[in-house]
Write a protein that holds these residues in place. Sequence first.
Motif, PDB file in Angstrom:
ATOM      1  N   PHE A 208       9.337   9.570   7.355  1.00 23.28           N
ATOM      2  CA  PHE A 208      10.623  10.125   6.937  1.00 23.28           C
ATOM      3  C   PHE A 208      11.511   9.014   6.376  1.00 23.28           C
ATOM      4  CE2 PHE A 208       9.006  13.071  10.108  1.00 23.28           C
ATOM      5  CZ  PHE A 208       9.166  14.287   9.451  1.00 23.28           C
ATOM      6  N   GLY A 209      12.009   9.236   5.158  1.00 21.81           N
ATOM      7  CA  GLY A 209      12.840   8.255   4.480  1.00 21.81           C
ATOM      8  C   GLY A 209      12.113   7.655   3.302  1.00 21.81           C
ATOM      9  N   HIS A 255      14.532  17.154   9.617  1.00 20.77           N
ATOM     10  CA  HIS A 255      14.341  17.957  10.834  1.00 20.77           C
ATOM     11  C   HIS A 255      13.867  19.367  10.503  1.00 20.77           C
ATOM     12  CE1 HIS A 255      18.396  19.359   9.757  1.00 20.77           C
ATOM     13  NE2 HIS A 255      18.182  20.387  10.566  1.00 20.77           N
ATOM     14  N   THR A 256      14.314  19.893   9.362  1.00 20.13           N
ATOM     15  CA  THR A 256      13.870  21.231   8.962  1.00 20.13           C
ATOM     16  C   THR A 256      12.377  21.230   8.671  1.00 20.13           C
ATOM     17  OG1 THR A 256      16.036  21.708   8.013  1.00 20.13           O
ATOM     18  CG2 THR A 256      14.196  23.089   7.299  1.00 20.13           C
ATOM     19  N   VAL A 268       1.325  10.751  14.257  1.00 21.46           N
ATOM     20  CA  VAL A 268       2.285   9.655  14.418  1.00 21.46           C
ATOM     21  C   VAL A 268       3.463   9.921  13.482  1.00 21.46           C
ATOM     22  CG1 VAL A 268       0.521   8.014  15.112  1.00 21.46           C
ATOM     23  CG2 VAL A 268       1.172   8.139  12.710  1.00 21.46           C
ATOM     24  N   ILE A 269       4.659   9.645  13.979  1.00 21.50           N
ATOM     25  CA  ILE A 269       5.896   9.905  13.238  1.00 21.50           C
ATOM     26  C   ILE A 269       6.632   8.588  13.044  1.00 21.50           C
ATOM     27  CG2 ILE A 269       8.131  11.080  13.283  1.00 21.50           C
ATOM     28  CD1 ILE A 269       6.823  13.274  14.976  1.00 21.50           C
ATOM     29  N   CYS A 270       6.960   8.269  11.797  1.00 21.01           N
ATOM     30  CA  CYS A 270       7.686   7.045  11.473  1.00 21.01           C
ATOM     31  C   CYS A 270       9.010   7.430  10.823  1.00 21.01           C
ATOM     32  CB  CYS A 270       6.873   6.171  10.516  1.00 21.01           C
ATOM     33  SG  CYS A 270       5.263   5.674  11.176  1.00 21.01           S
ATOM     34  N   VAL A 271      10.101   7.160  11.515  1.00 20.85           N
ATOM     35  CA  VAL A 271      11.432   7.511  11.035  1.00 20.85           C
ATOM     36  C   VAL A 271      12.060   6.246  10.455  1.00 20.85           C
ATOM     37  CG1 VAL A 271      13.690   8.440  11.651  1.00 20.85           C
ATOM     38  CG2 VAL A 271      11.619   9.327  12.758  1.00 20.85           C
ATOM     39  N   LEU A 272      12.142   6.187   9.131  1.00 24.20           N
ATOM     40  CA  LEU A 272      12.594   4.982   8.448  1.00 24.20           C
ATOM     41  C   LEU A 272      13.913   5.196   7.713  1.00 24.20           C
ATOM     42  CD1 LEU A 272       9.140   3.877   6.963  1.00 24.20           C
ATOM     43  CD2 LEU A 272      10.055   3.520   9.257  1.00 24.20           C
ATOM     44  N   THR A 273      14.606   6.258   8.029  1.00 25.94           N
ATOM     45  CA  THR A 273      15.845   6.599   7.327  1.00 25.94           C
ATOM     46  C   THR A 273      17.031   5.769   7.796  1.00 25.94           C
ATOM     47  OG1 THR A 273      16.103   8.380   8.944  1.00 25.94           O
ATOM     48  CG2 THR A 273      15.192   8.976   6.815  1.00 25.94           C
ATOM     49  N   VAL A 280      19.398  11.740  13.911  1.00 23.25           N
ATOM     50  CA  VAL A 280      19.629  12.415  15.185  1.00 23.25           C
ATOM     51  C   VAL A 280      18.973  13.790  15.239  1.00 23.25           C
ATOM     52  CG1 VAL A 280      21.383  13.347  16.749  1.00 23.25           C
ATOM     53  CG2 VAL A 280      21.700  11.080  15.706  1.00 23.25           C
ATOM     54  N   PRO A 281      19.229  14.702  14.291  1.00 24.64           N
ATOM     55  CA  PRO A 281      18.533  15.988  14.369  1.00 24.64           C
ATOM     56  C   PRO A 281      17.022  15.855  14.232  1.00 24.64           C
ATOM     57  CG  PRO A 281      19.751  15.791  12.308  1.00 24.64           C
ATOM     58  CD  PRO A 281      20.181  14.655  13.157  1.00 24.64           C
ATOM     59  N   LEU A 282      16.565  14.867  13.450  1.00 22.64           N
ATOM     60  CA  LEU A 282      15.125  14.661  13.299  1.00 22.64           C
ATOM     61  C   LEU A 282      14.499  14.210  14.606  1.00 22.64           C
ATOM     62  CD1 LEU A 282      12.498  14.308  11.731  1.00 22.64           C
ATOM     63  CD2 LEU A 282      13.351  12.084  10.929  1.00 22.64           C
ATOM     64  N   LEU A 283      15.126  13.271  15.289  1.00 21.71           N
ATOM     65  CA  LEU A 283      14.557  12.769  16.532  1.00 21.71           C
ATOM     66  C   LEU A 283      14.633  13.791  17.659  1.00 21.71           C
ATOM     67  CD1 LEU A 283      15.791   9.087  16.387  1.00 21.71           C
ATOM     68  CD2 LEU A 283      13.458   9.925  16.099  1.00 21.71           C
TER      69      LEU A 283
END
Length: 370
Positions: A208-209, A255-256, A268-273, A280-283
């Motif tokens: 993500f990002g 998040h949607t 595996v989820i990588c949140v790079l935003t 916050v809503p994504l996590l």
Amino acid sequence: MRDILPDLRARCADGVPFALATVVAVHGSAPRDPGAVMAVDAAGTVLGSVSGGCVEGDLYEVAREVLAGSGPRLVSYGISDDEAFGVGLTCGGTIEVLVRAYASEGERTELAALLDLIAADRPVAEATVLSGAAETGARLAVRPADAGPTTGTLGNEGLDAAVTDDARGLLAQGLTGIQRYGAHGQRRMQEVAVFVRTYAPPPRMLVFGAIDHAAATARIGSFLGYRVTVCDARPAFATRERFPTADEVVRAWPHTYLESTEVDARTVICVLTHDPKFDVPLLVAALSTPAAYIGVMGSRRTHHDRLARLRAAGVDEAHLERLASPVGLDLGARTPEETAVSIAAEIIQHRWGGTGRPLGDLTGAIHRDR
């Protein structure tokens, strides 16, 4: 199998005979897991590897003999560290390898059907007799109960039924290994050894990002065998041109999208935003999934601020402990590519339970028990 899949399919299509050597068991320290394969075709061309070079020379000769008609063979290679100049594994482990030929058109046609399912990411298990009161090399291809019938036979209905049932259970868990039965499939008996190799669709990596670090992470994720999705709400950034190695690029609020897509225990989820309105809503959504790894980019200050926002959103401490944040291992990374290596290293560490420390600082086996 996947690393030489196109070559094997081509040989099946072109009618080229070959022998396939498959690692069916590993004891102690060894470089490849069960399921690793090496093929030798009629022209002597070698594809793949079962040990990274330790035993391939000897195995090449065995494969040529099997291809010439000697019949399937189960061979074992193992050597202690102080005898490392012989034919064997210098790391001190033992591997067992089944070598069988696909010399006839019927054998190649049967294998081609299995390879087509693997190429299409359809879940399938292959059961092969290793030894005992059944024909060595006999094969059975097993699909989920709602996906199609089994093909092939291990010799009798009782054995086929028992192996089919167990193979479906192993397939659901993504496990590979040796099962033992009576001659007609009886439980708790040891007369027949059957190697069950499962082929599940590749695990997913959700990035993500749509930033430079995401492009590098997507590239290394593909290299590691993940099916990579990059998601960002900004159309100008979430483009195929920026992420050519990703399997898909999605333009949506993170998040949607996460709430609408499949996430399992291998994902595996990588949140790079590192932007609160996305993070916050994504996590909150990510922490409600069974994902194997949730890594989040940002400074330590960003991390502490993010934790406060998540607590305010109702996330408890047990869920917060699942976050790998700041993301990655401490490698001193600076560039997006180096950061991607750091992230990949942490994902591998989480998967296999490594320490993340230099191997030179440790003692004992390098390759952990499977």
